[in-house]
Scaffold this active site. Structure first.
Site, PDB file in Angstrom:
ATOM      1  N   GLU A 241       0.655  -1.662  -0.148  1.00 25.56           N
ATOM      2  CA  GLU A 241       0.061   0.258  -0.023  1.00 25.56           C
ATOM      3  C   GLU A 241       1.107   1.493  -0.303  1.00 25.56           C
ATOM      4  OE1 GLU A 241      -3.267  -0.314   2.624  1.00 25.56           O
ATOM      5  OE2 GLU A 241      -4.251  -1.872   2.668  1.00 25.56           O
ATOM      6  N   GLU A 242       1.759   1.850   0.791  1.00 26.96           N
ATOM      7  CA  GLU A 242       3.012   2.502   0.713  1.00 26.96           C
ATOM      8  C   GLU A 242       3.735   2.774  -0.449  1.00 26.96           C
ATOM      9  OE1 GLU A 242       6.129   3.973   2.747  1.00 26.96           O
ATOM     10  OE2 GLU A 242       6.163   2.329   3.653  1.00 26.96           O
ATOM     11  N   ARG A 243       3.805   1.554  -1.160  1.00 23.98           N
ATOM     12  CA  ARG A 243       4.875   2.067  -2.852  1.00 23.98           C
ATOM     13  C   ARG A 243       3.497   2.784  -3.469  1.00 23.98           C
ATOM     14  NH1 ARG A 243       8.945  -3.053  -1.309  1.00 23.98           N
ATOM     15  NH2 ARG A 243      10.097  -1.774  -0.418  1.00 23.98           N
TER      16      ARG A 243
END
Length: 386
Positions: A241-243
């Site tokens: 999700e962060e990327r």
């Protein structure tokens, strides 16, 4: 992937919020070296923006990740990558594992107020000497009765000086490095938690970034997210999700930078004709716009797979790699056509030039993304893959 009318309505609401609550304050917050996270996040929580894909029973909207992508793409209209990054920490970096694996008690204590905007979150993974190499972290949480005692330190922590709690990755055992870590929710006002310093950065000026020390910090073991020893796995899941967020949150800002440059070069004249009329200029801008669309396509593919329950580490890493490199190319290429004005802080393209550099570093450097991609292709040498 096509956005539905419901997606478009959300994007319209988010864009309006950006225009009224963020963009008018961008320069002020940059100059101050911080933005009012509690005030802004509370407004976002009131609009339902901080829990779009989180469970309804904990205050979220319960929508799938395509709606979170729509939110992310719309919020990227903000002229402050600093603030967009800080929002992403709250929604897509510090809370996904808690939302998916935390106990109901833990989610009521930490997730509910984070979705409401009543608490600011940060994520504690990176350390001095263990940035992209997550397995090498040294921070340790040892058991003492029903508690953990935490000692160590974290570095480059976004929202760190304003956060109410930290999603902390720490070593909780002596197993191999991929099986000895746990994620723990730690209130920042717990005795022994110290903000060592607010870091002075080249870019992302409006985002407060901290170095944090932990000395004899006692928290109950019930603050652990999910199973002990699964922290590395949970963190790798959060990185998806962060990327995706880190990639999608650049889209509209890249487009607006290109649009600003088109408008400026159309008016700026050299040797009696607009700069834009030079083939090298309008061909370059056409190429840059094409790269934004390529980035959008790979992000959409990654999200489609993610929503379908597939492991999208490979595509998310590709998107992150492209986002970092394209941001650098677009910022540098556009700045060049602004001439002397491109070197002035009053010009928006200079903020992207400074702030965008982090995209190739934070959340895993380009070289780490290339290693992940190579591993997925089966071409990473066995020793490097171990």
């Amino acid at each position: 992937m096509l956005y539905t009318e419901q997606h478009q309505q959300m994007m319209h609401s988010v864009t309006k919020f950006v225009e009224t609550e963020i963009n008018p304050h961008v320069q002020e917050w940059d100059d101050a070296g911080i933005f009012p996270a509690h005030d802004l996040f509370k407004k976002m929580g009131d609009h339902g923006f901080l829990g779009i894909n989180k469970p309804e029973e904990f205050g979220g909207l319960g929508l799938d990740y395509t709606y979170q992508l729509a939110f992310c793409e719309a919020i990227s209209a903000a002229r402050s990558p600093s603030v967009v990054m800080a929002i992403g920490v709250q929604t897509d970096m510090a809370t996904p594992a808690l939302s998916k694996h935390g106990s109901d008690e833990l989610r009521r204590e930490f997730l509910v107020p984070s979705i409401a905007g009543d608490r600011v979150a940060c994520i504690g993974v990176s350390e001095v000497g263990a940035g992209s190499d997550v397995a090498s972290i040294k921070t340790r949480a040892r058991k003492d009765g029903d508690d953990y005692i935490i000692d160590g330190g974290k570095m480059w922590i976004t929202n760190g000086t304003q956060a109410d709690w930290i999603c902390l990755l720490a070593n909780t055992g002596d197993s191999p490095s991929h099986r000895n870590k746990s994620l723990i929710c730690v209130p920042m006002k717990t005795p022994g938690v110290t903000i060592a310093r607010k870091l002075d950065k080249m870019g992302m000026r409006a985002s407060d970034t901290a170095q944090i020390h932990f000395e004899g910090v006692r928290v109950p073991q019930r603050n652990r997210i999910g199973d002990e020893g699964m922290g590395f796995v949970y963190q790798m899941q959060q990185f998806q999700e962060e990327r995706i967020w880190g990639s999608a949150s650049s889209l509209r800002l890249l487009e607006s930078t290109i649009a600003d440059t088109i408008a400026y070069t159309r008016e700026r004249k050299i040797f009696g004709k607009p700069v834009l009329d030079n083939q090298v200029v309008h061909f370059k801008l056409a190429e840059l716009q094409t790269k934004v669309e390529l980035l959008r396509s790979i992000i959409y593919r990654a999200v489609e797979g993610y929503v379908a329950g597939e492991d999208m580490t490979h595509l998310a890493s590709m998107a992150k790699l492209c986002a970092g490199r394209f941001t650098r190319e677009i910022a540098d290429g556009c700045l060049q056509y602004w001439g002397g004005m491109g070197f002035m802080n009053e010009t928006e393209v200079t903020r992207l030039y400074r702030d965008g550099r982090l995209t190739s570093i934070g959340g895993g450097a380009d070289e780490v993304m290339l290693g992940i991609i190579a591993k997925g292709m089966g071409i990473l040498p066995p020793r490097a893959a171990s």
